[in-house]
Each structure stands twice: as C-alpha cells, then as structure tokens.
Design an enzyme around this catalytic site. Structure first.
Site, PDB file in Angstrom:
ATOM      1  N   HIS B  67     -21.388   1.674 -34.409  1.00 52.10           N
ATOM      2  CA  HIS B  67     -22.193   0.637 -35.063  1.00 52.10           C
ATOM      3  C   HIS B  67     -23.065  -0.083 -34.056  1.00 52.10           C
ATOM      4  O   HIS B  67     -23.002   0.181 -32.867  1.00 52.10           O
ATOM      5  CB  HIS B  67     -21.312  -0.323 -35.862  1.00 52.10           C
ATOM      6  N   ASP B  71     -21.507  -4.420 -27.864  1.00 48.87           N
ATOM      7  CA  ASP B  71     -20.366  -3.912 -27.106  1.00 48.87           C
ATOM      8  C   ASP B  71     -20.048  -2.464 -27.498  1.00 48.87           C
ATOM      9  O   ASP B  71     -19.103  -1.873 -26.992  1.00 48.87           O
ATOM     10  CB  ASP B  71     -19.134  -4.816 -27.258  1.00 48.87           C
ATOM     11  N   HIS B  72     -20.859  -1.893 -28.400  1.00 48.72           N
ATOM     12  CA  HIS B  72     -20.676  -0.486 -28.757  1.00 48.72           C
ATOM     13  C   HIS B  72     -21.918   0.354 -28.462  1.00 48.72           C
ATOM     14  O   HIS B  72     -21.841   1.570 -28.412  1.00 48.72           O
ATOM     15  CB  HIS B  72     -20.295  -0.352 -30.237  1.00 48.72           C
ATOM     16  N   GLU B 202      -9.342   0.518 -32.978  1.00 50.09           N
ATOM     17  CA  GLU B 202      -9.526  -0.813 -32.404  1.00 50.09           C
ATOM     18  C   GLU B 202      -8.284  -1.636 -32.700  1.00 50.09           C
ATOM     19  O   GLU B 202      -7.501  -1.301 -33.596  1.00 50.09           O
ATOM     20  CB  GLU B 202     -10.747  -1.492 -33.029  1.00 50.09           C
ATOM     21  N   HIS B 415      -9.916  -1.739 -27.515  1.00 51.73           N
ATOM     22  CA  HIS B 415     -10.629  -2.875 -28.095  1.00 51.73           C
ATOM     23  C   HIS B 415      -9.654  -3.956 -28.566  1.00 51.73           C
ATOM     24  O   HIS B 415      -9.577  -4.275 -29.756  1.00 51.73           O
ATOM     25  CB  HIS B 415     -11.479  -2.355 -29.275  1.00 51.73           C
TER      26      HIS B 415
END
Lengths: 693, 498
Positions: B67, B71-72, B202, B415
């Site tokens: 997404h 942070d991705h 996560e 995560h």
C-alpha cells in the site's frame, strides 16, 4: 470431450453459443438472444394511437374479409413489404432454439464472455431446474444487468399499448397467420429451416433479471475460479468491449482456450490479453468476424493494415497493427456528418448499443461542437443512462492503458464527467420524463437505445425526425436497414450506416494462432476458406451449427501430486516380469485447485508389516511344477475345460507325501488339502514364483 | 528445499517495511519502505544485503508493494532510480495512482521545509512509477513461468492488499498492513482459504483488543464538536490520503446531521485533489459506500473548503486537516506551533506515532507541557489533545483470526513492537501449534517448504477413488481376468479411501 455449436450467432449483438463437455462437466458459453429479429414487429409510436384506432377497426374488418376470400391473403404475401406487413403485436424475443433441446439441469457451468452474451440468461435462470454456476466478469455482469433492466423498461411500452399479455399476443404465432407472412418475415419467424418458432419467448420480468444477476459469480480479469476443484476457470480481456473476455479452462486433462471475438487494441476497453492464452492444448475459435461482415471490403483501402501472411511471429508487433487508426477515422466521420446536420438545423440520432463507441463519440462530438463553437446539447435518453455514466467512471481496472493513464494523472477516466457537470451532456431516464420536456432543445444530438429501432426512445425520435432531411440517423451495418426503417418510411432523414471493428480480422488470425501455439484448433466451418491448414503447426477440425464434435483427447492420464512425506514412505518392489518397480500406498486422494493430490491419510502408523501380503502375476505352470518337484512332491497334471469352453483350469494333483489338489485358473489359484503342512509348503512354492509385496 | 526470509525492515519495529523472500531461486521483495524516525542511512533498508555487487535487477525477481504508506513504499524511488533496480514492480491500481502523491508530499516536506538534501526528485518519482505494473484484486499475475502472485483486499487504506505468492508447490502470504473490521470507508480484509507454508503478518497491535469502533468514533466527534462549540480550532494532522478521507467522511456526515456551519478546511494541495482519485477508485471502498456512488459519490464532501495560510490566525472556530501526520514537520507543525498554546484548541493524534516525531512526544505528555520541537524551539502546549483510538490496523484478535483461518505451517511477525510481538508469538505457538518467528532487522529466517512428487494416475483409479461406483468395480473385475494374473479384488487402486 465434446463440443457442440448451438448457434453461430450474428455479429456483435448476437454472439455465438456453445456447449462443451469437459471432464464430465457441461459448460455453456454465452446465452444471448437475437434482438435483430425484433424488426419483424411494428414499433409502438406516438401517433400509433390514432393509427391503431384506425387499424383496429380495419383489422376486425379484415377478419371478416379473411373469412370471405383467400384471394386477399395471397395478395398480402406477394405484395412488397410495407409497414402493414409487420406484425402488430407485443413482441416476443428469440432465444437459441438449440438450447431448448438441452435439459437445463444438465448444464453445470455457464461462462459469459460479453454483456450481449448475458441477455438471454434470465430465460434459463428462471427455470427451476437451473442449477449451474454462472461466471462473468464484474464489468460484463454490471453492463449486462443495466442492458437487461433497460430492455424490460422499454418493453413496458408495448404492454401499455397492447395490454397485459393475453392470448391475443400469441395470435401471430398460429400457423394460419404465419403462412400469411411475407417471405422475409417468415424467415425471421421460423428460421431458414422453419424450426425456430419454439425460440420465441415472452420477455422476462424485472424480478427474473434480479434473480439472474444474483446467480452470477463475478470475476476479475485473470482471477482463478475453481469449479468443483476440478476446473480452473479464468477470464482474460478480449478487447471487444468493456468487460468482455476470452476464457481459459484448465482441467487435469489439459487446457482449453475459448477465443471469442477479440480486438487487438481498443480505445476504451482493456486490450486483448492473448499472451495469457498461450500454449493451450486446444483453442475453440469462435470469432466469426471474417464472415460477418463487410468490415474489410467496405473500408476500401485496407492494404496498409494487411499483415504479410508470411510474417514470422517475432516480427509481428501486435500493438503496432492497431486497427485503431481506421476506427478513429470512422468516429471522425460520424462527428463531421453530425456537425453538418446540426449546422443545417437538423438533429443527430445515435441508437448504437456499444458502450465503448458511445463513450468515445460523446467525447469527440463534444470536442467538435466546442471547436466549432456550436451550442448544441447532447442528450442521453435511457432508463439506465445515469448509472451507466457513473459506472464507466469508476472502473479504471477494466479500461485501456490510455484511460488508466488518466487515472494516474488525476483526470476523470472519461470527459463526460466534466461535460455532465457543465450540463453540456444531459441525461434523461425516458422520452416522457418531465426533465426532458422542460429542457428539450432542437437541434440536438441524442444517444438512446435501441439499435433494432423497435424499442425505446429511438422509435419516438425517429417518428419525429424521419421526414426532416437535415437530421441524420447513425446506425450500424449488419442490421437489415430496409426492414428496420420500414415503419418510418418514407425516410427523408439521412442515414449513416457504419461498421465497427468487432473481432479478429482474417489476416491477423494466422499470426495470432502462431503466437498462441495451440496443439489443436476448432474452427467454424464457415472459416475453412480462410484457413490454410498446411502452414499451421497445429491440427484443426471444423464445426457447424447444431453439430457435436469430438475434441481430441488431451492427455491419456491425469497428473497426480504425491506429498513428499508419503512418497518417501513407499517401499518399492521390483517385479519379476520386467523393469517395473511397484509399491503399495495408502493415502487420501484429494482434488483441489485443479490438481489431484495424494496426501498422507489421517490414520497414522499403519505400517506395511500389518498389511496382508499381496501376490501379483500369472502362474507359469512349468515354473510351478519345477518348484513343486524341488520340494519332492509327487505330482500329475490335468487340464480341464467345461462343456461350453468358458471355464479352463489346470489341475495339479499331489499324490505324495499327502493328497492335495491345486486348481489354477486365470482368476484364482485354489489349494485343497487336508494336510496343513503340505498346504503351506505348496503356498510358499507358489509365492516364490509370484511377485509379492 | 527451504524458504528464506530476509527481514530488511520492520523487524521488531514499525517503519521501513521490507522483507525479501527467496523460494526456489525466486526472490521477491515485499514492500520497500522508509523509516520516518531517522534522517540518516537508517531510514532505508540495507539493500546491500540483497546483492553485494549492487546488481539488484538480476538478484530480485520482482518487488511487490502492499500500500501507499511511506513506511511501505518510501524507499522505492530511491531503490529504482538511485540504486538502479529495473525489474518488475507490482502494486494495486489505487496504490499506483496514490503513491506518487504521498511520495511527492514527503519529498516537499523534506526539501522545502526542512531544507534537507533531496533523496529523489519529482521526476524520479514519476520515472519510478512508470515501471510499476498495476494489478487488480484476485487477478492472478504470472510474473514469470514459475512465479505467481495475487492481491487480496486488506482494508487499512484505499488499495491496501495482502499478497499471495506461489512458486511451484510453495505458497506464502505477506499481509502488509490490514484491518479485519470494516470502517467508515473501507471494507474488512478478505482472503481465500489457501494452503500456505508461511504467513508474514504485521503485528502493530499485537496485544491490544479493541471493542466497537462506533463508540470510539462518537468520542472523536464529541471532542471535535465540544471544541468548535467553544470557539476553538481543531487541528487534525494527517497524511494526504487514507485517514484524512475517513475522518472527513465522519465529519461531513456529522456536520450534515447536526447542521453545523463551522468551516472544515483542507490544507493547500492536500486532499481536494486526492478526493478526485478516491471518487474514481470507489470500487475499492466498503460495500456501503459503493452502493450509493451512482446517486452521490461519498467523496463529494459538502462542507469542505481549502485552507489559506492567512486563516491560521483568523478568529472563530474551524477544523483543519493538515499534512504531514504525526506532526513530523511541514505545515501541520507550523499550525501546531500557533495553535498549541491556547487552551480552547484541540489537536487530534492518531493511535500510533513513530518515535522521534512531535506526535510521539505529545502522546506521552500531559498538558500543559513543554515540548521541544528541535534544539532551540520549545512550545508551551496548553491545548486539548485527543488521541484517536480507532486505527486502521487489526487488533490482536484479528491477527489470530487470520492466522487461524489461513492455518499456515509457519508464521513470521513483522511491523510491531518487540515485547508485544513476543507475547503474540507465544500465543500463536501455544494456541495453534504453528511455528512462529519474530526476527529482528537484517536477520534471515529459513523454513522448510512443501513439495510434491509428480506422478501419473490412470483415469480408472481416480474415478473409482473419487466416486465409488459398484458397477464400475464389477466391470473392472471382469476386465481384470483379461489382464491375466491381475486379480481385480486386490488391485490397490480400487480401494476407496474415505
């Protein structure tokens, strides 16, 4: 595996229909209906009330006249077609008669490849026996749903004129009446061979449509659907229209591609994804484009687009072949004709049923109007116009690359969003809606259903404008224009007939198939002349309507995956008779995701020691005798045959040390003796010459 | 044969998600994120661990991005344009459409406001996005002959997806961030029951159990209403996309119901343009939002107007959405400095703020408080602080539900925070008997994979095994005599396993 062509269809609006028998499942491809045959009926009209009133009296007169003389009837058949020849009745709808020959409950899967292929589906799903799983792409199901809703709404107008469905509506289907029809109409009603009368159905209801839609399982492009764990079904873009697709079916026996009418590069729809169909074992080629139309011959200059037939696969740059250019020219021509009409004070009527074409024309016409500074409104009159416009702007995943790029740059997918905001395009649900009556301006440009010119707003607008020589009607080729326009004659209005690309042109089919590398292709018989089998690397066969063809068996055996932990437990024995290793195994056979899998069973710890020993092989009598002599038995041999010769056995009599008989037949070996020791001795001797594991 | 998982980021922490999974020579990078809390080399994953030579194009089969959160995806332009990775990249349509906005927003914050040297330029963001192949949910993408990937709906933010990857018989799922309960504008995560060797999930809320979301939403609305009723200003620092739309839908709806006239502002360049994207991507939202789009698109906000800098000190109440979230700098920090000293104002904070941001410091502070913005700036914070207790992440129950549903052979947690992850790991191992790992950054986990032996089975065996049919058996035994010695009754293939 068997493949049956139920109907070859007739172009874009009436796709072909097939049944495929694969791995024991019956798969129906598409369920369209022939809406072009609606031209047989007289449309309702604004003036039809006066007309009808007049006619109704004359009709009753006619009846009495009918009784008096048959001469009149003859005359009616022979005289040239005119408005009065058309059937004055609530129309029925023609579905595929061959489909009626099938027991509905025997169909396991229905695959819908285009919105047009869904239109006849409620006739099937409303049958209580229907239990098949229906798959369609999300977009095709949505557009098909809207088309069916619109059809039901438009049909209501007939109900208002003719009253609720009664016996009167079937009057025309009586033989006496059919006999009287002019030959052109008779052919539509009965078909060329006179067998199609059964295909005429009263239209489904809104509830039938709703029910039908609920039965559809929608898919994305390239989404895997598993039917019964055995078939892996995937839809891939065909480029013909938004949401249309080709199908790939993979079963443990091999893979099959259903190649429907496809367009290499489309301006609106996601382009033809042929790469995903590569290396299928069998291709069902169902694109009739070369025999459907005048696509190629009418374009005049098609030299530029003709691919060199000797071109090798690597040189064919599909994107470059883009038939796009010619299509753009056609649209530009429609635009310029439209501009001429509105400049002359006439209106433009576009009853085209192709969503992709409508969306492009909306943009182009608006652009033309703007550039020429013409303040002419564009109207879309349809009960589903609002939903269709909203829908087309929220489906980037189903559109061509150019349209997707608009998403990435933050622009609406189609310009109609802005045009609607500026009120340059207006949507009306129906011709008699209040909003239309208060906003209507002429000249105007109108998009509306239905292309058959028998249903919906187009009928009223044609009646209004047919005497106006400045107005123009845009219709598609493939519709019998003389018949379609009959109720509106004499037509003063200009008529622009154009054909849009709706499949693979014959010059591209060869390089395409070369790229796809199938092992076998089933072609329509009608395409035989276009195919040169000698140059193909695959075998081929040809099908015709109403025929069942055997599809060559793909694989002798199915693949089986054995879990490693199970396979590692196998203890192999080499057979005496040859170089074969065999092993016994016990596991759970599962079929999942189109694959047979053998998994370790839930009963754990059943070791091979506990299992009874199994002997395998045929007893060689000489070898047995040698073995028996080795353990010092005194034996004699006797062959017996039963009276009718059905039973043959070798009897080995043991005389010493004790009496015993060994009866050897093909199916079994029987040791009879009273001496336990002797029995086990003999048994061991027999075991030693057999394979056991 | 084994699956190797190299955790380059988000190992026992939140930030710079990046896991490289190797299955039979195929190397897939899941996510390519950056860490918001660092400004030095630690902000990016240590890519050198993938390839010493730096030939990333040949060392990786593909990159999959779940997404558009930084942070991705934050390190992606750096990896493609600076490090030179040139292979395939996959993400969903909304992610491809919205990621450039996020990246550009971040780049501006870094360069324009912090005066830092830029890591990548606007052009490089666009170049990078050109290399991306967009995928639809459930579309099975054949990356090459052996590798297949597929996206599943993950909730969380628009376009968020969990990714399934299969090489031969080995299959794994990487969840990215997900939400197991539907919210105002997105649905809950959805996935098929798959046969998996590994799930990488996560674990942001590894130990949190949450109750109904609606109560929390009401709390938020009440706090905002109370503030504006008292003439105060509400600052909602958010990232351009996702949370902004969700909260805005809440407020827009509430304003409508309560007939409020207080203006709701979007800071310049923010979400007004983003709403355009949301409108086109409405099929990726929740069912409820989808159902109504034909009549009124839910992202046509009625009460929202754009903000002008001059309005910061204008009198009267207002609600302002400002970027970036977590008050890590930029415009939201600028406004925060102005509004924080007044008691009547309100600042809302998301449930999670990365360490090192002003937001993180505020979370632990009790007002009134002194907050250090940087070395030489200190602010008196007297305003109210409301912590949003609803989060687009799943809670511990959701994680456990998903793991139970998928029943993989192994689980890797990423995560999350180390101590909480350890608790969850323990739970997964003891409750479900599934082996579970929580590797730190730059650690590699190696797990065994399933494998099948290919065999060929006769139709007779399969047919009789799957559908026992007495007639068939008899027929077969008749035929058995033709085979000669083969005694049909003991033919193992005829055994019916149940």
């Amino acid at each position: 595996m068997e493949f049956t062509c139920l109907s070859e269809g007739k172009g874009f609006y009436f796709p072909p229909c097939y049944i495929l028998d694969i791995c024991g499942f019956r798969v129906l491809f598409d369920c369209p209906m022939d809406l072009s045959s609606l031209t047989m009926f007289l449309p309702v009209s604004t003036d039809s009330f006066t007309m009808c009133n007049g006619e109704i009296t004359s009709r009753s007169c006619q009846k009495s006249m009918d009784l008096e003389s048959n001469v009149y009837k003859r005359q009616k058949i022979d005289k040239p077609l005119d408005e009065s020849s058309l059937i004055r009745s609530e129309p029925r709808y023609k579905i595929i008669k061959n489909l009626l020959l099938w027991n509905v409950s025997f169909i396991d899967v229905v695959l819908i490849s285009s919105p047009m292929g869904i239109l006849g589906l409620p006739f099937l799903t409303r049958n209580k026996e229907f239990s098949a799983k229906v798959y369609a792409t999300e977009a095709a199901a949505r557009i098909g749903h809207l088309m069916m809703e619109d059809l039901v709404t438009m049909h209501k107008e007939f109900r208002q004129v003719y009253g609720p469905e009664g016996s009167g509506s079937r009057q025309w289907m009586k033989w006496e009446e059919l006999e009287l029809l002019p030959s052109e109409l008779k052919e539509i009603a009965l078909g060329k061979d006179g067998t199609e009368l059964a295909g005429w159905m009263p239209l489904y209801s809104a509830a039938d449509v709703k029910d039908c839609i609920q039965k559809i399982q929608t898919l994305k492009y390239a989404e895997e659907a598993f039917y019964n764990g055995t078939l892996i079904i995937k839809a891939f873009a065909s480029g013909l229209e938004i949401g249309t697709c080709n199908w790939s079916i993979i079963c443990p026996k091999g893979s099959i591609a259903y190649l429907s009418s496809s367009v290499f590069s489309s301006a609106t729809a996601m382009c033809f994804d042929y790469n995903s169909l590569q290396r299928s074992d069998v291709i069902l080629y169902t694109d009739f484009t070369p025999c459907n139309g005048s696509n190629i011959s009418n374009d005049g200059d098609n030299g530029s687009a003709t691919a060199d037939p000797n071109q090798s696969i690597d040189n064919v740059n599909w994107e470059a072949i883009a038939d796009d250019y010619q299509e753009m020219e056609k649209l530009d021509f429609i635009c310029s004709c439209s501009m001429d009409s509105v400049k002359a004070g006439g209106s433009v009527l576009i009853p085209v049923g192709r969503v992709g074409i409508i969306l492009q024309l909306l943009e182009r016409i608006a652009l033309c109007l703007e550039s020429q500074n013409l303040k002419v409104p564009i109207y879309i009159v349809s009960s589903v116009a609002e939903e269709m416009m909203a829908f087309t702007n929220v489906i980037p995943e189903w559109l061509s690359k150019q349209r997707q790029d608009r998403l990435y740059s933050g622009q609406p997918l189609f310009n109609h969003v802005e045009l609607l905001n500026d009120k340059r395009i207006q949507l009306f649900p129906a011709i008699h809606s209040l909003k239309l009556l208060t906003n209507w301006q002429e000249p105007c440009i109108v998009f509306c259903p239905h292309w058959s010119l028998r249903l919906g707003p187009v009928v009223h607008l044609l009646q209004r404008w047919c005497r106006d020589e400045n107005s123009i009607l845009v219709m598609e080729e493939g519709v019998d224009a003389s018949l379609a326009l009959l109720p509106f004659s004499p037509m003063k209005m200009k008529v622009l007939q154009c054909s849009f690309l709706s499949g693979i042109q014959s010059q591209f089919s060869r390089p395409l198939l070369k790229t796809l590398q199938p092992r076998h292709v089933l072609f329509p018989e009608k395409l035989r002349q276009h195919i040169d089998p000698s140059k193909n690397l695959f075998s081929s066969s040809y099908y015709s309507e109403g025929e069942t063809l055997n599809v060559p068996n793909l694989k002798e055996n199915s693949e089986l995956d054995i879990a490693v932990d199970l396979a590692s437990r196998l203890q192999y024995t080499t057979l005496k008779q040859g170089n074969i290793n065999i092993a016994r195994l016990k596991g759970e056979l599962a079929i999942e995701q189109g694959k047979y899998r053998l998994l370790p069973g839930t009963e754990q710890g059943v070791s091979s020691q506990i299992r009874p020993v199994v002997h395998l092989g045929r007893i060689n009598l000489d070898a047995l005798l040698t073995e028996l002599r080795k353990i010092a038995l005194n034996i004699t041999v006797e062959e017996t045959t039963s009276a009718d010769g059905s039973y043959k056995a070798s009897l080995v009599h043991v005389l010493e040390p004790n009496k015993a008989t060994i009866e050897i037949t093909k199916a079994q070996t029987l040791i009879s003796t009273a001496d336990k020791n002797l029995a086990s001795q003999i048994s061991e001797a027999i075991s030693s010459i057999l394979d056991c594991f | 044969m084994a699956i190797e998982c190299l955790v380059l980021g988000a190992g026992q922490e939140v930030g710079k998600s990046c896991v490289v999974v190797t299955i039979n020579d195929k190397k897939i990078m899941f996510d390519c994120g950056m860490h918001m809390g660092y400004l030095d080399h630690r902000r990016y994953p240590d890519f050198s661990l993938i390839s010493k030579s730096g030939d990333f194009t040949n060392s990786l089969t593909c990159i999959v991005v779940t997404h558009f959160h930084l942070d991705h995806i934050g390190a992606l332009p750096y990896f493609t344009e600076v490090c030179g990775y040139n292979g395939p990249i996959y993400m969903t349509y909304p992610t491809k459409a919205l990621a450039p906005l996020m990246l550009e927003d971040y780049r501006k914050v870094m360069v324009d406001r912090r005066g830092e040297e830029e890591q990548f330029s606007s052009e490089q963001i666009l170049e990078c996005m050109k290399k991306v192949t967009a995928v639809d949910l459930k579309q099975t993408v054949q990356v090459d002959k052996d590798l297949q990937i597929r996206a599943y709906y993950a909730g969380h933010v628009l376009g968020a997806a969990m990714f399934y990857a299969r090489v031969g018989d080995v299959a794994i799922v990487y969840t990215g961030d997900y939400n197991m309960t539907p919210d105002r504008h997105l649905g809950a995560a959805q996935i098929d029951r798959l046969q998996l060797d590994l799930v990488i999930t996560e674990s942001t809320y590894a130990t949190t159990y949450r109750d109904s979301k609606y109560a929390r939403e009401r709390e938020f609305l009440k706090a905002v209403h109370k503030c504006v009723a008292g003439g105060g200003k509400v600052l909602i620092p958010t990232f351009a996309l996702g949370r902004a739309q969700e909260l805005c839908m809440l407020l827009d709806d509430y304003w409508e119901r309560m007939n409020l006239k207080v203006p709701i502002y979007f800071s310049a360049g923010l979400t007004v343009q983003a709403n355009m994207y949301y409108k086109m991507l409405i099929n990726w939202t929740s069912q409820k939002v989808k159902d109504t789009y034909a009549t009124r698109n839910a992202f046509d906000f009625k009460h929202v107007c754009s903000f002008d800098r001059s309005l910061i000190n204008a009198p009267g109440p207002c609600v302002l959405f400002a970027t970036p979230g977590m008050i890590s700098g930029g415009f939201s920090l600028e406004v925060f400095k102005q509004w924080a000293p007044y008691e009547g104002n309100l600042v809302t904070l998301p449930g999670y703020c990365v360490a090192g941001t002003v937001g993180h410091r505020l979370m632990s502070a009790k007002t009134p408080a002194q907050i250090n913005i940087d070395q030489d700036t200190q602010i008196d914070v007297r305003c109210q602080i409301h912590q949003l207790s609803f989060s687009p992440h799943t809670d511990a129950k959701g994680i456990l539900d998903l793991v139970k549903f998928l029943s993989p052979k192994h689980v890797i947690l990423v995560h999350g925070e180390k101590p909480k992850m350890a608790t969850l790991k323990e739970k997964i191992q003891s409750q479900m008997g599934i082996q579970c790992f929580d590797p730190a950054n730059n650690e590699t986990v190696s797990i065994p994979s399933t494998h099948y032996v290919k065999a060929v089975a006769s139709d007779a065996l399969l047919q009789s095994s799957l559908s026992p049919n007495l007639k068939f058996i008899r027929k077969c035994s008749e035929r058995g005599s033709d085979f000669g010695g083969l005694d049909a009754r003991t033919k193992p293939g005829l055994k019916v396993f149940r």
